[in-house]
Enzyme design. Structure first.
Site, PDB file in Angstrom:
ATOM      1  N   GLY A  11       0.836  -1.212   0.000  1.00 53.32           N
ATOM      2  CA  GLY A  11       0.000   0.000   0.000  1.00 53.32           C
ATOM      3  C   GLY A  11       0.861   1.248   0.000  1.00 53.32           C
ATOM      4  O   GLY A  11       1.835   1.328   0.743  1.00 53.32           O
ATOM      5  N   VAL A  23      16.859   8.347  -1.218  1.00 51.06           N
ATOM      6  CA  VAL A  23      17.711   7.237  -1.683  1.00 51.06           C
ATOM      7  C   VAL A  23      18.468   7.658  -2.947  1.00 51.06           C
ATOM      8  O   VAL A  23      19.693   7.491  -3.049  1.00 51.06           O
ATOM      9  CB  VAL A  23      16.851   5.969  -1.959  1.00 51.06           C
ATOM     10  CG1 VAL A  23      17.654   4.902  -2.692  1.00 51.06           C
ATOM     11  CG2 VAL A  23      16.289   5.416  -0.652  1.00 51.06           C
ATOM     12  N   ARG A  72       0.993  -5.130  -5.161  1.00 50.95           N
ATOM     13  CA  ARG A  72       1.167  -6.318  -4.316  1.00 50.95           C
ATOM     14  C   ARG A  72       1.284  -7.480  -5.299  1.00 50.95           C
ATOM     15  O   ARG A  72       0.294  -7.919  -5.862  1.00 50.95           O
ATOM     16  CB  ARG A  72      -0.020  -6.491  -3.370  1.00 50.95           C
ATOM     17  CG  ARG A  72      -0.149  -5.338  -2.376  1.00 50.95           C
ATOM     18  CD  ARG A  72      -1.203  -5.595  -1.301  1.00 50.95           C
ATOM     19  NE  ARG A  72      -1.082  -4.596  -0.236  1.00 50.95           N
ATOM     20  CZ  ARG A  72      -2.013  -3.694   0.073  1.00 50.95           C
ATOM     21  NH1 ARG A  72      -3.143  -3.670  -0.580  1.00 50.95           N
ATOM     22  NH2 ARG A  72      -1.828  -2.833   1.047  1.00 50.95           N
ATOM     23  N   GLY A 104       4.764  -7.205   4.443  1.00 49.81           N
ATOM     24  CA  GLY A 104       4.651  -8.115   3.290  1.00 49.81           C
ATOM     25  C   GLY A 104       5.820  -7.886   2.338  1.00 49.81           C
ATOM     26  O   GLY A 104       6.430  -8.843   1.826  1.00 49.81           O
ATOM     27  N   THR A 126       4.191   2.623   5.563  1.00 46.96           N
ATOM     28  CA  THR A 126       2.776   2.229   5.660  1.00 46.96           C
ATOM     29  C   THR A 126       2.094   3.179   6.640  1.00 46.96           C
ATOM     30  O   THR A 126       2.714   3.597   7.619  1.00 46.96           O
ATOM     31  CB  THR A 126       2.595   0.779   6.152  1.00 46.96           C
ATOM     32  OG1 THR A 126       1.241   0.615   6.620  1.00 46.96           O
ATOM     33  CG2 THR A 126       3.520   0.401   7.311  1.00 46.96           C
ATOM     34  N   ILE A 127       0.838   3.482   6.374  1.00 44.97           N
ATOM     35  CA  ILE A 127       0.136   4.374   7.311  1.00 44.97           C
ATOM     36  C   ILE A 127      -0.198   3.654   8.617  1.00 44.97           C
ATOM     37  O   ILE A 127      -0.516   4.293   9.610  1.00 44.97           O
ATOM     38  CB  ILE A 127      -1.160   4.966   6.705  1.00 44.97           C
ATOM     39  CG1 ILE A 127      -2.165   3.862   6.349  1.00 44.97           C
ATOM     40  CG2 ILE A 127      -0.862   5.852   5.516  1.00 44.97           C
ATOM     41  CD1 ILE A 127      -3.583   4.393   6.098  1.00 44.97           C
ATOM     42  N   ALA A 187     -12.235  11.751  20.859  1.00 45.09           N
ATOM     43  CA  ALA A 187     -13.283  10.722  20.752  1.00 45.09           C
ATOM     44  C   ALA A 187     -13.804  10.311  22.131  1.00 45.09           C
ATOM     45  O   ALA A 187     -13.064  10.281  23.111  1.00 45.09           O
ATOM     46  CB  ALA A 187     -12.735   9.504  20.028  1.00 45.09           C
ATOM     47  N   LYS A 214     -23.438  15.248  27.791  1.00 42.12           N
ATOM     48  CA  LYS A 214     -22.914  15.392  26.428  1.00 42.12           C
ATOM     49  C   LYS A 214     -24.050  15.180  25.427  1.00 42.12           C
ATOM     50  O   LYS A 214     -24.790  14.207  25.538  1.00 42.12           O
ATOM     51  CB  LYS A 214     -21.813  14.361  26.162  1.00 42.12           C
ATOM     52  CG  LYS A 214     -20.537  14.642  26.940  1.00 42.12           C
ATOM     53  CD  LYS A 214     -19.415  13.747  26.454  1.00 42.12           C
ATOM     54  CE  LYS A 214     -18.213  13.880  27.368  1.00 42.12           C
ATOM     55  NZ  LYS A 214     -17.107  13.015  26.997  1.00 42.12           N
ATOM     56  N   GLU A 223     -10.531  -0.423  11.807  1.00 40.80           N
ATOM     57  CA  GLU A 223     -11.139  -1.411  10.899  1.00 40.80           C
ATOM     58  C   GLU A 223     -10.939  -2.845  11.392  1.00 40.80           C
ATOM     59  O   GLU A 223     -11.719  -3.726  11.079  1.00 40.80           O
ATOM     60  CB  GLU A 223     -10.597  -1.257   9.475  1.00 40.80           C
ATOM     61  CG  GLU A 223      -9.100  -1.508   9.346  1.00 40.80           C
ATOM     62  CD  GLU A 223      -8.608  -1.449   7.895  1.00 40.80           C
ATOM     63  OE1 GLU A 223      -9.417  -1.544   6.971  1.00 40.80           O
ATOM     64  OE2 GLU A 223      -7.384  -1.313   7.707  1.00 40.80           O
ATOM     65  N   ARG A 248     -24.851   8.107  13.049  1.00 40.03           N
ATOM     66  CA  ARG A 248     -24.400   8.124  11.661  1.00 40.03           C
ATOM     67  C   ARG A 248     -23.034   7.451  11.584  1.00 40.03           C
ATOM     68  O   ARG A 248     -22.281   7.452  12.565  1.00 40.03           O
ATOM     69  CB  ARG A 248     -24.257   9.552  11.137  1.00 40.03           C
ATOM     70  CG  ARG A 248     -25.562  10.291  11.000  1.00 40.03           C
ATOM     71  CD  ARG A 248     -26.420   9.713   9.879  1.00 40.03           C
ATOM     72  NE  ARG A 248     -27.628  10.504   9.681  1.00 40.03           N
ATOM     73  CZ  ARG A 248     -28.727  10.430  10.414  1.00 40.03           C
ATOM     74  NH1 ARG A 248     -28.787   9.590  11.431  1.00 40.03           N
ATOM     75  NH2 ARG A 248     -29.777  11.184  10.141  1.00 40.03           N
ATOM     76  N   HIS A 254      -9.749   5.337   1.810  1.00 40.06           N
ATOM     77  CA  HIS A 254      -8.435   5.620   1.229  1.00 40.06           C
ATOM     78  C   HIS A 254      -8.013   7.080   1.277  1.00 40.06           C
ATOM     79  O   HIS A 254      -6.860   7.375   0.962  1.00 40.06           O
ATOM     80  CB  HIS A 254      -8.371   5.086  -0.208  1.00 40.06           C
ATOM     81  CG  HIS A 254      -8.250   3.593  -0.243  1.00 40.06           C
ATOM     82  ND1 HIS A 254      -9.349   2.768  -0.109  1.00 40.06           N
ATOM     83  CD2 HIS A 254      -7.173   2.786  -0.351  1.00 40.06           C
ATOM     84  CE1 HIS A 254      -8.948   1.515  -0.142  1.00 40.06           C
ATOM     85  NE2 HIS A 254      -7.638   1.490  -0.284  1.00 40.06           N
TER      86      HIS A 254
HETATM   87  O1  F6P Z   1      -1.750  -1.190   4.862  1.00 37.88           O
HETATM   88  C1  F6P Z   1      -2.343   0.002   4.490  1.00 37.88           C
HETATM   89  C2  F6P Z   1      -3.820  -0.168   4.286  1.00 37.88           C
HETATM   90  O2  F6P Z   1      -4.365   1.085   3.894  1.00 37.88           O
HETATM   91  C3  F6P Z   1      -4.591  -0.718   5.487  1.00 37.88           C
HETATM   92  O3  F6P Z   1      -4.817   0.261   6.477  1.00 37.88           O
HETATM   93  C4  F6P Z   1      -5.830  -1.257   4.817  1.00 37.88           C
HETATM   94  O4  F6P Z   1      -6.378  -2.312   5.579  1.00 37.88           O
HETATM   95  C5  F6P Z   1      -5.310  -1.767   3.499  1.00 37.88           C
HETATM   96  O5  F6P Z   1      -4.075  -1.099   3.263  1.00 37.88           O
HETATM   97  C6  F6P Z   1      -6.225  -1.531   2.329  1.00 37.88           C
HETATM   98  O6  F6P Z   1      -5.663  -2.129   1.216  1.00 37.88           O
HETATM   99  P1  F6P Z   1      -6.120  -1.853  -0.290  1.00 37.88           P
HETATM  100  O7  F6P Z   1      -5.670  -0.456  -0.650  1.00 37.88           O
HETATM  101  O8  F6P Z   1      -5.418  -2.879  -1.082  1.00 37.88           O
HETATM  102  O9  F6P Z   1      -7.610  -1.946  -0.321  1.00 37.88           O
END
Ligand code: F6P
Length: 324
Positions: A11, A23, A72, A104, A126-127, A187, A214, A223, A248, A254
């Site tokens: 990702g 680099v 990937r 990965g 990676t985020i 939150a 509140k 997730e 809601r 993304h």
């Molecule tokens: O690993 C980064 C990530 O954005 C995760 O947070 C998420 O579960 C996954 O990738 C989503 O993957 P894809 O972009 O392949 O749907």
């Protein structure tokens, strides 16, 4: 080391471009050739390479995504695919690799190194911040800031309409984004995979929050949380059990992966890129560069893959107190 190949895999995440730039420019600084490999391991299998010099990375320090593109690759999981990839990099004279990606991508790098003995260095991009051996992965800080900015906007509606919002954030199996962005955005509750709150406690907490005066609330949900209901089922469940709540759902998706990297991610990317190239020059291989405290460090790549990046449990308490 004469010619380094650099690729981004898995990702994408904000800061990957800044790492590529680092680099490429560190190679130029040390008079080493650098080759960009497109679409991660898939581009290696297909021989999709491009010579890179310091001018090929102009104006990308501020850009999200990755100019080298990412993938990937399923083919790279087969011995035939890896053999093809190795033949291509041999033909191109590439003698070592910098792999920017997540676990990965590092697993692929480790297997490739064990089969063909090509020196490799990993840069964590990676985020999700789910990699052992670094306190921060590239893109995590940017994603946190994006999430907080969006929840701030959602809060306007939550508050104007006295609503409860469930906001689902990314993170795969880790709760780092949810926990930190949840605290940053104020939150009421934060559901993460590392700590199963349970449905009863969630209802209880929401009841108490209403009783304390509140009128609106934000619940941040990772997730990968373990509560056993997806975010839409959770909405139905809460509305059925607590009719006083108008709920809601917002699944951020993304948008969390895009956008200009924060200064933190840009500086981190620059530091990690320098360290990766200079470590290869020093003859090191099979490490991931990372940051622990304020020090740039090397962690054996197999440890980075196998280890678990723990959440900071003190943050759970802070989150709890902040929702009082
Ligand atoms: O690993 C980064 C990530 O954005 C995760 O947070 C998420 O579960 C996954 O990738 C989503 O993957 P894809 O972009 O392949 O749907």
């Amino acid at each position: 080391i004469k010619r380094i190949g650099v690729l981004t895999s898995g990702g994408d995440s904000p800061g990957m471009n800044a790492a590529i730039r680092s680099v490429v420019r560190t190679c130029a600084y040390h008079n080493i050739e650098c080759v960009g490999i497109y679409r991660g391991y898939q581009g290696m299998i297909e021989g999709d390479f491009k010579e890179m010099g310091p001018r090929s990375v102009n104006n990308i320090v501020n850009k999200g995504g990755t100019i080298l593109k990412s993938a990937r690759s399923k083919d790279f999981m087969t011995p035939e695919g890896r053999q093809k990839a190795f033949s291509n990099i041999q033909k191109a004279g590439i003698d070592s690799l910098v792999v920017i990606g997540g676990d990965g991508s590092f697993t692929g790098a480790e297997v490739f190194n064990s089969e063909f003995n090509i020196p490799i260095m990993g840069i964590p991009g990676t985020i999700d911040n789910d990699i052992y051996g670094t306190s921060f992965t590239l893109g995590y800080d940017t994603a946190l800031n994006t999430v907080v900015e969006v929840i701030d906007k959602i809060r306007d509606t939550a508050s104007s309409h006295n609503r409860l919002f469930f906001v689902e954030v990314m993170g795969r199996d880790a709760g780092h984004i949810a926990l930190n962005a949840g605290i940053g955005a104020g939150a009421e509750e934060i559901l993460i995979p590392e700590e199963d709150l349970g449905l009863e406690r969630l209802l209880d907490s929401l009841k108490k929050s209403k009783a304390s005066g509140k009128s609106s609330s934000i619940v941040v949900i990772a997730e990968g949380d373990k509560i056993g209901k997806n975010v839409f089922e959770l909405k139905d469940y809460v509305e059925a059990n607590l009719p006083e709540y108008d709920v809601r759902v917002s699944v951020l998706g993304h948008m969390q992966r895009g956008g200009a990297p924060t200064c933190f991610d840009r500086v981190l990317a620059s530091r990690l890129g320098v360290k990766a190239v200079e470590s290869l020059i020093e003859g090191k291989s099979n490490f991931m560069v990372g940051i622990l405290g304020d020090k740039i460090t090397l962690t054996p790549i197999d440890q980075a893959i196998k280890g678990h990046s723990e959440i900071d449990r003190e943050l759970l308490k802070v989150a709890d107190i902040m929702s009082t």
